[in-house]
Design a protein around this motif. Structure first.
Motif, PDB file in Angstrom:
ATOM      1  N   ALA A 319       0.830  -1.204   0.000  1.00  0.00           N
ATOM      2  CA  ALA A 319       0.000   0.000   0.000  1.00  0.00           C
ATOM      3  C   ALA A 319       0.863   1.251   0.000  1.00  0.00           C
ATOM      4  CB  ALA A 319      -0.939  -0.007   1.205  1.00  0.00           C
ATOM      5  N   ARG A 320       1.876   1.279   0.858  1.00  0.00           N
ATOM      6  CA  ARG A 320       2.759   2.443   0.918  1.00  0.00           C
ATOM      7  C   ARG A 320       3.498   2.647  -0.392  1.00  0.00           C
ATOM      8  NH1 ARG A 320       5.170   1.136   7.010  1.00  0.00           N
ATOM      9  NH2 ARG A 320       3.219   1.632   8.127  1.00  0.00           N
ATOM     10  N   GLU A 321       3.945   1.560  -0.997  1.00  0.00           N
ATOM     11  CA  GLU A 321       4.649   1.661  -2.282  1.00  0.00           C
ATOM     12  C   GLU A 321       3.735   2.262  -3.358  1.00  0.00           C
ATOM     13  OE1 GLU A 321       5.815  -2.326  -3.042  1.00  0.00           O
ATOM     14  OE2 GLU A 321       7.551  -2.281  -1.673  1.00  0.00           O
ATOM     15  N   TYR A 338      -3.255  12.009   1.442  1.00  0.00           N
ATOM     16  CA  TYR A 338      -3.990  11.561   2.623  1.00  0.00           C
ATOM     17  C   TYR A 338      -3.885  10.052   2.802  1.00  0.00           C
ATOM     18  CZ  TYR A 338      -7.992   9.940   5.330  1.00  0.00           C
ATOM     19  OH  TYR A 338      -8.785   9.281   6.233  1.00  0.00           O
ATOM     20  N   TYR A 339      -4.101   9.308   1.728  1.00  0.00           N
ATOM     21  CA  TYR A 339      -4.055   7.847   1.858  1.00  0.00           C
ATOM     22  C   TYR A 339      -2.636   7.351   2.127  1.00  0.00           C
ATOM     23  CZ  TYR A 339      -8.867   6.492   1.098  1.00  0.00           C
ATOM     24  OH  TYR A 339     -10.209   6.273   1.274  1.00  0.00           O
ATOM     25  N   LEU A 340      -1.642   8.045   1.606  1.00  0.00           N
ATOM     26  CA  LEU A 340      -0.272   7.671   1.949  1.00  0.00           C
ATOM     27  C   LEU A 340      -0.044   7.877   3.445  1.00  0.00           C
ATOM     28  CD1 LEU A 340       2.536   6.751   1.167  1.00  0.00           C
ATOM     29  CD2 LEU A 340       3.068   9.109   0.477  1.00  0.00           C
ATOM     30  N   GLY A 341      -0.547   8.976   3.968  1.00  0.00           N
ATOM     31  CA  GLY A 341      -0.467   9.207   5.412  1.00  0.00           C
ATOM     32  C   GLY A 341      -1.200   8.121   6.192  1.00  0.00           C
ATOM     33  N   LEU A 342      -2.366   7.717   5.711  1.00  0.00           N
ATOM     34  CA  LEU A 342      -3.150   6.689   6.389  1.00  0.00           C
ATOM     35  C   LEU A 342      -2.396   5.362   6.437  1.00  0.00           C
ATOM     36  CD1 LEU A 342      -6.012   6.482   7.655  1.00  0.00           C
ATOM     37  CD2 LEU A 342      -6.783   5.563   5.452  1.00  0.00           C
ATOM     38  N   SER A 343      -1.699   5.037   5.344  1.00  0.00           N
ATOM     39  CA  SER A 343      -0.949   3.783   5.322  1.00  0.00           C
ATOM     40  C   SER A 343       0.217   3.807   6.304  1.00  0.00           C
ATOM     41  CB  SER A 343      -0.448   3.493   3.906  1.00  0.00           C
ATOM     42  OG  SER A 343       0.569   4.397   3.515  1.00  0.00           O
ATOM     43  N   TYR A 344       0.772   4.989   6.558  1.00  0.00           N
ATOM     44  CA  TYR A 344       1.857   5.096   7.547  1.00  0.00           C
ATOM     45  C   TYR A 344       1.312   5.169   8.974  1.00  0.00           C
ATOM     46  CZ  TYR A 344       5.707   5.560   4.250  1.00  0.00           C
ATOM     47  OH  TYR A 344       6.665   5.299   3.297  1.00  0.00           O
ATOM     48  N   GLU A 345       0.123   5.678   9.130  1.00  0.00           N
ATOM     49  CA  GLU A 345      -0.457   5.732  10.472  1.00  0.00           C
ATOM     50  C   GLU A 345      -0.752   4.324  10.993  1.00  0.00           C
ATOM     51  OE1 GLU A 345      -4.340   7.555  12.868  1.00  0.00           O
ATOM     52  OE2 GLU A 345      -4.071   8.000  10.729  1.00  0.00           O
ATOM     53  N   ARG A 346      -1.126   3.428  10.113  1.00  0.00           N
ATOM     54  CA  ARG A 346      -1.472   2.071  10.514  1.00  0.00           C
ATOM     55  C   ARG A 346      -0.218   1.196  10.610  1.00  0.00           C
ATOM     56  NH1 ARG A 346      -6.821   0.938   6.693  1.00  0.00           N
ATOM     57  NH2 ARG A 346      -8.047   2.716   7.467  1.00  0.00           N
ATOM     58  N   GLY A 347      -0.380   0.086  11.301  1.00  0.00           N
ATOM     59  CA  GLY A 347       0.696  -0.893  11.399  1.00  0.00           C
ATOM     60  C   GLY A 347       0.128  -2.295  11.301  1.00  0.00           C
ATOM     61  N   ALA A 348       0.877  -3.177  10.647  1.00  0.00           N
ATOM     62  CA  ALA A 348       0.438  -4.579  10.530  1.00  0.00           C
ATOM     63  C   ALA A 348       1.647  -5.431  10.174  1.00  0.00           C
ATOM     64  CB  ALA A 348      -0.647  -4.736   9.467  1.00  0.00           C
ATOM     65  N   GLY A 349       1.783  -6.576  10.836  1.00  0.00           N
ATOM     66  CA  GLY A 349       2.891  -7.481  10.539  1.00  0.00           C
ATOM     67  C   GLY A 349       4.231  -6.811  10.772  1.00  0.00           C
ATOM     68  N   THR A 350       5.059  -6.853   9.751  1.00  0.00           N
ATOM     69  CA  THR A 350       6.390  -6.240   9.866  1.00  0.00           C
ATOM     70  C   THR A 350       6.382  -4.754   9.552  1.00  0.00           C
ATOM     71  OG1 THR A 350       6.897  -6.822   7.569  1.00  0.00           O
ATOM     72  CG2 THR A 350       7.520  -8.425   9.266  1.00  0.00           C
ATOM     73  N   ALA A 358       3.252   9.841   8.619  1.00  0.00           N
ATOM     74  CA  ALA A 358       1.806  10.039   8.526  1.00  0.00           C
ATOM     75  C   ALA A 358       1.470  11.521   8.653  1.00  0.00           C
ATOM     76  CB  ALA A 358       1.098   9.236   9.606  1.00  0.00           C
ATOM     77  N   ARG A 359       2.077  12.165   9.661  1.00  0.00           N
ATOM     78  CA  ARG A 359       1.799  13.591   9.869  1.00  0.00           C
ATOM     79  C   ARG A 359       2.250  14.431   8.680  1.00  0.00           C
ATOM     80  NH1 ARG A 359       4.479  14.407  14.358  1.00  0.00           N
ATOM     81  NH2 ARG A 359       6.248  15.590  13.545  1.00  0.00           N
ATOM     82  N   GLU A 360       3.421  14.122   8.127  1.00  0.00           N
ATOM     83  CA  GLU A 360       3.921  14.881   6.984  1.00  0.00           C
ATOM     84  C   GLU A 360       2.956  14.814   5.800  1.00  0.00           C
ATOM     85  OE1 GLU A 360       7.669  13.078   6.223  1.00  0.00           O
ATOM     86  OE2 GLU A 360       8.748  14.221   7.770  1.00  0.00           O
ATOM     87  N   ASN A 361       2.406  13.631   5.556  1.00  0.00           N
ATOM     88  CA  ASN A 361       1.500  13.487   4.412  1.00  0.00           C
ATOM     89  C   ASN A 361       0.132  14.083   4.668  1.00  0.00           C
ATOM     90  OD1 ASN A 361       2.800  11.877   2.086  1.00  0.00           O
ATOM     91  ND2 ASN A 361       3.515  10.821   3.923  1.00  0.00           N
ATOM     92  N   ASN A 380      -5.022  15.539  13.499  1.00  0.00           N
ATOM     93  CA  ASN A 380      -5.275  15.691  14.933  1.00  0.00           C
ATOM     94  C   ASN A 380      -4.972  14.401  15.682  1.00  0.00           C
ATOM     95  OD1 ASN A 380      -6.143  18.300  14.433  1.00  0.00           O
ATOM     96  ND2 ASN A 380      -8.308  17.749  14.348  1.00  0.00           N
ATOM     97  N   ARG A 381      -5.194  13.254  15.036  1.00  0.00           N
ATOM     98  CA  ARG A 381      -4.922  11.974  15.696  1.00  0.00           C
ATOM     99  C   ARG A 381      -3.434  11.737  15.928  1.00  0.00           C
ATOM    100  NH1 ARG A 381      -8.577   9.741  11.815  1.00  0.00           N
ATOM    101  NH2 ARG A 381      -6.799   8.818  10.722  1.00  0.00           N
ATOM    102  N   VAL A 382      -2.606  12.146  14.974  1.00  0.00           N
ATOM    103  CA  VAL A 382      -1.186  11.779  15.047  1.00  0.00           C
ATOM    104  C   VAL A 382      -0.307  12.866  15.648  1.00  0.00           C
ATOM    105  CG1 VAL A 382      -1.373  10.197  13.093  1.00  0.00           C
ATOM    106  CG2 VAL A 382      -0.728  12.575  12.686  1.00  0.00           C
ATOM    107  N   ARG A 383      -0.871  13.989  15.996  1.00  0.00           N
ATOM    108  CA  ARG A 383      -0.067  15.049  16.601  1.00  0.00           C
ATOM    109  C   ARG A 383       0.333  14.701  18.019  1.00  0.00           C
ATOM    110  NH1 ARG A 383      -3.083  20.522  14.336  1.00  0.00           N
ATOM    111  NH2 ARG A 383      -1.683  20.844  12.589  1.00  0.00           N
TER     112      ARG A 383
END
Length: 383
Positions: A319-321, A338-350, A358-361, A380-383
């Motif tokens: 997703a990030r790629e 926005y969606y690039l930020g969303l993919s960095y805000e989340r975490g899964a597996g490795t 996430a904040r930068e995007n 506001n969530r990631v600040r």
């Protein structure tokens, strides 16, 4: 630019340019008195360039047109073809220079003026930093003013020529963010040339950009009726149907567009987009992957939807790629950021969360679209 086709293209070019007798006559021993081979005329190279250009093989077209221009530096057809091919290959500065040379050589050439205005616009669209080419849109409008004068003075097809001028103006106004003038320009073009599907497409696209889906659909439907075999019209119409919630009607339209032009990246990719919106991830993934293989650089939207598919599946690495590719190619699109930020805000597996990225995007999305509520809530969530 696909360099893998250069060798085959050059061989085909040599075969096409060679005199017919050279391809069919039996071999004979060379003699001291043999006459030297006649040089290939520039017109032959222009003809081959036109053939390749119409096929979308811009590398080969460029080779042919360049050969013609080297043989005859003042050949208008060679310069027009070369400038257009350079723009298609994203050699924007070279294309602008070539077309400026042509306009200086032949200021009465309507096609030269239109092509030069398009070159300014394409360089603006393709720029990583548009502030560096901020004067391009003004330059394009100035050239279109000259083109309008030529159209008005034309003794034949004046209305059609004027419709082309207004169509190009509408596109420039759209890029300038002036939606009312863009819509008015496209309407003027249609009033002059009402049977042109491209003009209907552009007006529909402008209505979509302003959020007027019903009028967008009306105009796209008219475009499909006027030219039912055009894959762009049908593919876009299908996407708008899907976005309006009518996925039942959208999917067969999208499939038909892809069948009409299986090598057309736009038609194939929109079939993927419609399939995603219709909750058919298997077809969506296959079509989107095929589209970005056919044309890796032109349609960031298709990387975006590949990112959406990966995000839905919890594959954050992919997703990030994909969102990174979409954001790089579509640097002015807030949703991609926005969606690039969303993919960095989340975490899964490795793939661990990265709140800083996430904040930068999210901040970049808000810079592009200050009223983007989802991006503000996410920030506001990631600040």
């Amino acid at each position: 630019m696909n360099r893998r086709i250069m060798t085959g293209g050059l061989l085909s070019l040599m075969l096409l340019l060679a005199p017919a007798s050279a391809q069919t006559a039996p071999a004979t021993p060379a003699t001291p008195s043999a006459a030297p081979a006649r040089p290939i005329p520039a017109a032959n190279y222009v003809a081959v360039g036109g053939y390749y250009y119409e096929q979308g093989k811009y590398d080969q077209a460029y080779v042919a047109y360049r050969a013609a221009a080297e043989l005859e530096p003042g050949n208008p057809a060679a310069l027009l073809g070369l400038g257009r091919a350079q723009v298609k290959l994203r050699l924007y500065s070279a294309g602008i220079t070539t077309l400026q040379q042509l306009v200086k050589l032949d200021p009465r050439s309507f096609d030269a003026q239109i092509s030069l205005s398009q070159a300014y616009v394409q360089q603006y669209i393709g720029a990583g930093d548009r502030t560096l080419v901020g004067a391009n849109l003004t330059a394009a409008l100035t050239v279109l003013q000259d083109a309008e004068g030529l159209a008005q003075a034309a003794t034949q097809n004046a209305d059609v020529l004027l419709s082309r001028v207004w169509n190009e103006r509408g596109y420039v106004y759209k890029l300038q963010g002036d939606a009312p003038r863009a819509i008015d320009a496209f309407k003027r073009a249609i009033a002059l040339n009402g049977d042109n599907a491209i003009l209907m497409y552009n007006l529909g696209d402008m209505y979509y950009a302003t959020g007027n889906i019903p009028l967008a659909l009306d105009n796209l439907q008219q475009a499909v009726i006027l030219d039912p075999r055009d894959p762009f019209n049908r593919a876009y119409y299908a996407k708008l149907l899907a976005l309006s919630g009518n996925v039942t009607a959208a999917k067969p339209e999208a499939a038909q567009a892809a069948r009409l032009a299986p090598r057309n990246a736009y038609a194939v990719g929109q079939y993927g987009v419609v399939s995603y919106l219709a909750k058919d991830p298997v077809t969506a993934r296959a079509q989107l992957n095929q589209a970005v293989t056919l044309d890796p650089l032109r349609y960031p939207e298709f990387y975006f939807y590949l990112g959406r598919l990966a995000l839905d599946a919890g594959d954050l690495k992919v997703a990030r790629e994909q969102f990174t590719r979409a954001s790089a190619l579509g640097s002015q699109n807030a949703e991609y950021a926005y969606y690039l930020g969303l993919s960095y805000e989340r975490g899964a597996g490795t793939a661990a969360p990265d709140r800083l990225k996430a904040r930068e995007n999210y901040e970049r999305a808000l810079k592009l679209s200050p009223n983007y509520k989802d991006a503000q809530d996410a920030l506001n969530r990631v600040r």
